[in-house]
Write a protein that holds these residues in place. Structure first.
Motif, PDB file in Angstrom:
ATOM      1  N   UNK A 120       0.813  -1.219   0.000  1.00 51.59           N
ATOM      2  CA  UNK A 120       0.000   0.000   0.000  1.00 51.59           C
ATOM      3  C   UNK A 120       0.841   1.262   0.000  1.00 51.59           C
ATOM      4  N   UNK A 121       2.065   1.190   0.516  1.00 53.30           N
ATOM      5  CA  UNK A 121       2.941   2.348   0.602  1.00 53.30           C
ATOM      6  C   UNK A 121       4.238   2.139  -0.149  1.00 53.30           C
ATOM      7  N   UNK A 122       5.222   3.001   0.180  1.00 51.90           N
ATOM      8  CA  UNK A 122       6.496   2.916  -0.536  1.00 51.90           C
ATOM      9  C   UNK A 122       7.457   1.904   0.051  1.00 51.90           C
ATOM     10  N   UNK A 123       7.173   1.452   1.268  1.00 57.99           N
ATOM     11  CA  UNK A 123       7.988   0.409   1.867  1.00 57.99           C
ATOM     12  C   UNK A 123       9.332   0.907   2.376  1.00 57.99           C
ATOM     13  N   UNK A 124      10.032   0.000   3.005  1.00 59.33           N
ATOM     14  CA  UNK A 124      11.325   0.317   3.631  1.00 59.33           C
ATOM     15  C   UNK A 124      12.351   0.815   2.629  1.00 59.33           C
ATOM     16  N   UNK A 125      12.351   0.241   1.439  1.00 61.81           N
ATOM     17  CA  UNK A 125      13.368   0.602   0.447  1.00 61.81           C
ATOM     18  C   UNK A 125      12.942   1.773  -0.446  1.00 61.81           C
ATOM     19  N   UNK A 126      11.689   2.189  -0.326  1.00 65.62           N
ATOM     20  CA  UNK A 126      11.197   3.265  -1.177  1.00 65.62           C
ATOM     21  C   UNK A 126      10.759   2.799  -2.546  1.00 65.62           C
ATOM     22  N   UNK A 127      10.762   1.491  -2.763  1.00 62.47           N
ATOM     23  CA  UNK A 127      10.398   0.945  -4.068  1.00 62.47           C
ATOM     24  C   UNK A 127       9.081   0.177  -4.022  1.00 62.47           C
ATOM     25  N   UNK A 128       8.302   0.400  -2.963  1.00 65.22           N
ATOM     26  CA  UNK A 128       7.027  -0.304  -2.820  1.00 65.22           C
ATOM     27  C   UNK A 128       6.040   0.062  -3.914  1.00 65.22           C
ATOM     28  N   UNK A 129       4.949  -0.665  -3.964  1.00 64.79           N
ATOM     29  CA  UNK A 129       3.942  -0.472  -5.018  1.00 64.79           C
ATOM     30  C   UNK A 129       3.133   0.804  -4.836  1.00 64.79           C
ATOM     31  N   UNK A 130       3.018   1.295  -3.599  1.00 66.23           N
ATOM     32  CA  UNK A 130       2.283   2.538  -3.338  1.00 66.23           C
ATOM     33  C   UNK A 130       0.851   2.481  -3.885  1.00 66.23           C
ATOM     34  N   UNK A 131       0.187   1.378  -3.649  1.00 66.81           N
ATOM     35  CA  UNK A 131      -1.164   1.216  -4.198  1.00 66.81           C
ATOM     36  C   UNK A 131      -2.144   2.236  -3.631  1.00 66.81           C
ATOM     37  N   UNK A 132      -2.017   2.611  -2.352  1.00 63.22           N
ATOM     38  CA  UNK A 132      -2.927   3.621  -1.814  1.00 63.22           C
ATOM     39  C   UNK A 132      -2.692   4.961  -2.500  1.00 63.22           C
ATOM     40  N   UNK A 133      -1.456   5.332  -2.703  1.00 67.84           N
ATOM     41  CA  UNK A 133      -1.155   6.561  -3.430  1.00 67.84           C
ATOM     42  C   UNK A 133      -1.710   6.530  -4.845  1.00 67.84           C
ATOM     43  N   UNK A 134      -1.569   5.398  -5.510  1.00 68.53           N
ATOM     44  CA  UNK A 134      -2.102   5.254  -6.871  1.00 68.53           C
ATOM     45  C   UNK A 134      -3.624   5.389  -6.887  1.00 68.53           C
ATOM     46  N   UNK A 135      -4.272   4.790  -5.899  1.00 69.76           N
ATOM     47  CA  UNK A 135      -5.733   4.877  -5.817  1.00 69.76           C
ATOM     48  C   UNK A 135      -6.161   6.314  -5.539  1.00 69.76           C
ATOM     49  N   UNK A 136      -5.427   7.013  -4.700  1.00 71.83           N
ATOM     50  CA  UNK A 136      -5.738   8.429  -4.449  1.00 71.83           C
ATOM     51  C   UNK A 136      -5.595   9.251  -5.727  1.00 71.83           C
ATOM     52  N   UNK A 137      -4.538   9.011  -6.494  1.00 67.01           N
ATOM     53  CA  UNK A 137      -4.339   9.758  -7.745  1.00 67.01           C
ATOM     54  C   UNK A 137      -5.426   9.418  -8.765  1.00 67.01           C
ATOM     55  N   UNK A 138      -5.827   8.164  -8.824  1.00 65.19           N
ATOM     56  CA  UNK A 138      -6.911   7.761  -9.730  1.00 65.19           C
ATOM     57  C   UNK A 138      -8.233   8.409  -9.293  1.00 65.19           C
ATOM     58  N   UNK A 139      -8.475   8.428  -7.987  1.00 62.72           N
ATOM     59  CA  UNK A 139      -9.679   9.064  -7.462  1.00 62.72           C
ATOM     60  C   UNK A 139      -9.678  10.550  -7.809  1.00 62.72           C
ATOM     61  N   UNK A 140      -8.532  11.182  -7.658  1.00 67.42           N
ATOM     62  CA  UNK A 140      -8.387  12.605  -8.019  1.00 67.42           C
ATOM     63  C   UNK A 140      -8.774  12.828  -9.469  1.00 67.42           C
ATOM     64  N   UNK A 141      -8.297  11.985 -10.359  1.00 67.89           N
ATOM     65  CA  UNK A 141      -8.627  12.109 -11.788  1.00 67.89           C
ATOM     66  C   UNK A 141     -10.118  11.932 -12.027  1.00 67.89           C
ATOM     67  N   UNK A 142     -10.713  10.971 -11.364  1.00 66.40           N
ATOM     68  CA  UNK A 142     -12.153  10.728 -11.520  1.00 66.40           C
ATOM     69  C   UNK A 142     -12.971  11.903 -10.990  1.00 66.40           C
ATOM     70  N   UNK A 143     -12.552  12.484  -9.892  1.00 66.31           N
ATOM     71  CA  UNK A 143     -13.282  13.624  -9.321  1.00 66.31           C
ATOM     72  C   UNK A 143     -13.206  14.840 -10.222  1.00 66.31           C
ATOM     73  N   UNK A 144     -12.100  14.996 -10.929  1.00 63.65           N
ATOM     74  CA  UNK A 144     -11.971  16.111 -11.885  1.00 63.65           C
ATOM     75  C   UNK A 144     -12.952  15.954 -13.041  1.00 63.65           C
ATOM     76  N   UNK A 145     -13.134  14.690 -13.457  1.00 62.65           N
ATOM     77  CA  UNK A 145     -13.971  14.410 -14.617  1.00 62.65           C
ATOM     78  C   UNK A 145     -15.416  14.612 -14.294  1.00 62.65           C
TER      79      UNK A 145
END
Length: 145
Positions: A120-145
């Motif tokens: 869900x986040x960037x993880x210890x190494x900073x290379x995590x999937x960041x799925x929550x961040x991605x979902x927030x950015x996708x939600x942001x795009x949808x709210x703009x539309x």
């Protein structure tokens, strides 16, 4: 500029946390936080789901949702991203104040700054999937539309 968030008490981006005190209505029920909803969906249709919905804090909801003695629904790994998308979308559609904060991030990258969660986040190494961040950015795009 990348926007990092983690704690629900951080200003102004703490509202991006699933622990932020923003109720959501999903599936005909009121959920105290998006964390309550997400964790309860692991046990859809069981007594455990209702215990999680009624948990006094999002931390307690998370603890109950991570109880390894309780069996998860069989399709959890397949549906968990969609569950999170529903929870985050409902939260930002329901609350004008935090929707404005999310929209004000423009096109910046949003990252959950946690060293303990590589999914869900960037993880210890900073290379995590960041799925929550991605979902927030996708939600942001949808709210703009």
């Amino acid at each position: 500029m990348t926007i990092y968030f983690y704690g629900a008490d951080e200003v102004p981006y703490g509202c991006f946390s699933n622990f932020s005190a923003h109720e959501v209505v999903l599936d005909g029920l009121l959920w105290p936080t998006s964390e309550h909803y997400y964790q309860a969906q692991k046990f859809l249709g069981t007594r455990q789901a209702e215990l999680i919905r009624r948990a006094g804090t999002p931390l307690r909801a998370a603890e109950l949702g991570r109880d390894s003695s309780k069996p998860l629904r069989r399709d959890w790994e397949r549906v968990k991203d969609d569950v999170m998308r529903r929870a985050v979308g409902a939260k930002f559609r329901a609350h004008d104040d935090i929707r404005e904060i999310l929209l004000a991030t423009g096109d910046e990258e949003i990252v959950e700054d946690t060293s303990t969660d590589h999914y869900w986040g960037r993880g210890r190494t900073g290379t995590g999937r960041n799925m929550l961040g991605r979902i927030l950015m996708r939600t942001r795009s949808q709210l703009r539309g």
